[in-house]
Design a protein around this motif. Structure first.
Motif, PDB file in Angstrom:
ATOM      1  N   ILE A 106       0.847  -1.187   0.000  1.00 21.69           N
ATOM      2  CA  ILE A 106       0.000   0.000   0.000  1.00 21.69           C
ATOM      3  C   ILE A 106       0.886   1.242   0.000  1.00 21.69           C
ATOM      4  O   ILE A 106       2.046   1.198   0.423  1.00 21.69           O
ATOM      5  CB  ILE A 106      -0.947   0.036   1.210  1.00 21.69           C
ATOM      6  N   ASP A 107       0.331   2.334  -0.488  1.00 26.56           N
ATOM      7  CA  ASP A 107       0.997   3.629  -0.465  1.00 26.56           C
ATOM      8  C   ASP A 107       0.312   4.505   0.585  1.00 26.56           C
ATOM      9  O   ASP A 107      -0.918   4.490   0.705  1.00 26.56           O
ATOM     10  CB  ASP A 107       0.911   4.314  -1.834  1.00 26.56           C
ATOM     11  N   ILE A 108       1.095   5.255   1.352  1.00 26.29           N
ATOM     12  CA  ILE A 108       0.524   6.118   2.374  1.00 26.29           C
ATOM     13  C   ILE A 108       1.143   7.504   2.282  1.00 26.29           C
ATOM     14  O   ILE A 108       2.252   7.671   1.756  1.00 26.29           O
ATOM     15  CB  ILE A 108       0.719   5.542   3.791  1.00 26.29           C
ATOM     16  N   SER A 109       0.424   8.477   2.793  1.00 24.42           N
ATOM     17  CA  SER A 109       0.872   9.868   2.746  1.00 24.42           C
ATOM     18  C   SER A 109       1.610  10.239   4.022  1.00 24.42           C
ATOM     19  O   SER A 109       1.471   9.580   5.067  1.00 24.42           O
ATOM     20  CB  SER A 109      -0.335  10.802   2.564  1.00 24.42           C
ATOM     21  N   ALA A 110       2.397  11.301   3.940  1.00 26.81           N
ATOM     22  CA  ALA A 110       3.065  11.829   5.119  1.00 26.81           C
ATOM     23  C   ALA A 110       2.033  12.156   6.190  1.00 26.81           C
ATOM     24  O   ALA A 110       0.946  12.652   5.894  1.00 26.81           O
ATOM     25  CB  ALA A 110       3.858  13.084   4.756  1.00 26.81           C
ATOM     26  N   GLY A 111       2.381  11.846   7.431  1.00 25.23           N
ATOM     27  CA  GLY A 111       1.454  12.105   8.528  1.00 25.23           C
ATOM     28  C   GLY A 111       0.448  11.000   8.737  1.00 25.23           C
ATOM     29  O   GLY A 111      -0.591  11.212   9.362  1.00 25.23           O
ATOM     30  N   THR A 112       0.752   9.810   8.231  1.00 24.99           N
ATOM     31  CA  THR A 112      -0.119   8.647   8.430  1.00 24.99           C
ATOM     32  C   THR A 112       0.482   7.740   9.491  1.00 24.99           C
ATOM     33  O   THR A 112       1.682   7.457   9.478  1.00 24.99           O
ATOM     34  CB  THR A 112      -0.300   7.855   7.132  1.00 24.99           C
ATOM     35  N   ILE A 113      -0.364   7.294  10.408  1.00 23.31           N
ATOM     36  CA  ILE A 113       0.023   6.291  11.399  1.00 23.31           C
ATOM     37  C   ILE A 113      -0.753   5.019  11.107  1.00 23.31           C
ATOM     38  O   ILE A 113      -1.988   5.043  11.026  1.00 23.31           O
ATOM     39  CB  ILE A 113      -0.272   6.777  12.835  1.00 23.31           C
ATOM     40  N   LEU A 114      -0.036   3.931  10.924  1.00 26.30           N
ATOM     41  CA  LEU A 114      -0.664   2.630  10.748  1.00 26.30           C
ATOM     42  C   LEU A 114      -0.571   1.858  12.057  1.00 26.30           C
ATOM     43  O   LEU A 114       0.510   1.750  12.652  1.00 26.30           O
ATOM     44  CB  LEU A 114       0.031   1.824   9.644  1.00 26.30           C
TER      45      LEU A 114
END
Length: 256
Positions: free
Chosen positions: A91-99
């Motif tokens: 998956i691709d995530i944006s800056a400021g994402t917490i998984l």
């Protein structure tokens, strides 16, 4: 909020435990002053999403180890995970994402989930200049633009503190505890319970009366017993475990 604490050349803050408590108090005074008034549970999900403006997502993370959380400091492509059928995916995530690992969902894992979210939020507060490769001040640093936090690095009684990464994990754990169990209300509750128990010295974690005190504090702040014991030890309420020497006759040989 701007932090004015010493930093190493690579952007890592140089902090002791008291300074981290100061940071937690400043943050809560600015964003959640009500939690400093009396002992209570901190809504860490609301803080992360609506005060830090981070995106909180649940995902079955697929790093091959017990990863509980991940914080992205820049846009990231190709994070390994498992889909709904537990098949490997990216998956691709944006800056400021917490998984957060999806297994932490549900009431049975509330305390662990809260601490993990607080730990990842602490990374965002303290370590963007350390991990972000596009930060202009520290552009010379080459690193991945996200941090992966394993179960062995979150909510631990002791941390190895040799490398900068070790120190970053210790700082995140310490700030997480300070946000979930703020110093002033924690003292109010601990003092009242220990006085009620007629204890003038340090409490012993193996004493049934002490166990009740620890559990009541943990329930009030909605954190784990382990996190509570760490905080009690930090403030001198709790006796540290005494390790008895191991005699040679008590050791067993492990064959491979």
């Amino acid at each position: 909020m701007q932090l004015s604490y010493p930093q190493k050349g690579n952007g890592l803050y140089v902090l002791n435990r008291d300074q981290i408590d100061q940071i937690a108090t400043m943050i809560l005074e600015e964003y959640m002053p009500n939690v400093l008034a009396c002992p209570q549970s901190v809504d860490i999900e609301d803080f992360v999403e609506n005060k830090l403006f981070l995106t909180l997502q649940y995902q079955t993370l697929g790093f091959g180890v017990a990863v509980l959380g991940l914080t992205a400091f820049e846009d990231v492509q190709g994070i390994p995970c498992l889909d709904e059928m537990y098949r490997p995916a990216m998956i691709d995530i944006s800056a400021g994402t917490i998984l957060i690992h999806s297994e932490l969902r549900g009431p049975a894992h509330r305390a662990r989930r809260k601490f993990t979210i607080a730990h990842e939020g602490a990374h965002w507060i303290l370590h963007r200049s350390f991990y972000s490769p596009t930060n202009q001040r520290y552009v010379f640093r080459v690193n991945q633009p996200y941090i992966v936090c394993r179960a062995t690095e979150i909510e631990q009684k002791s941390h190895r503190r040799k490398t900068d990464e070790d120190w970053a994990e210790w700082q995140a754990d310490t700030l997480a505890a300070a946000l979930l169990m703020p110093q002033a209300p924690f003292h109010i509750l601990a003092d009242s319970l220990i006085r009620k128990g007629r204890r003038r010295a340090l409490i012993d974690p193996t004493d049934p009366e002490a166990i009740e005190i620890i559990e009541e504090i943990a329930e009030t702040f909605e954190v784990s017993r382990m996190a509570t014991e760490i905080r009690l030890t930090q403030f001198g309420y709790l006796q540290k475990e005494q390790r008895r020497p191991v005699s040679a006759s008590s050791c067993s040989t492990i064959t491979r």
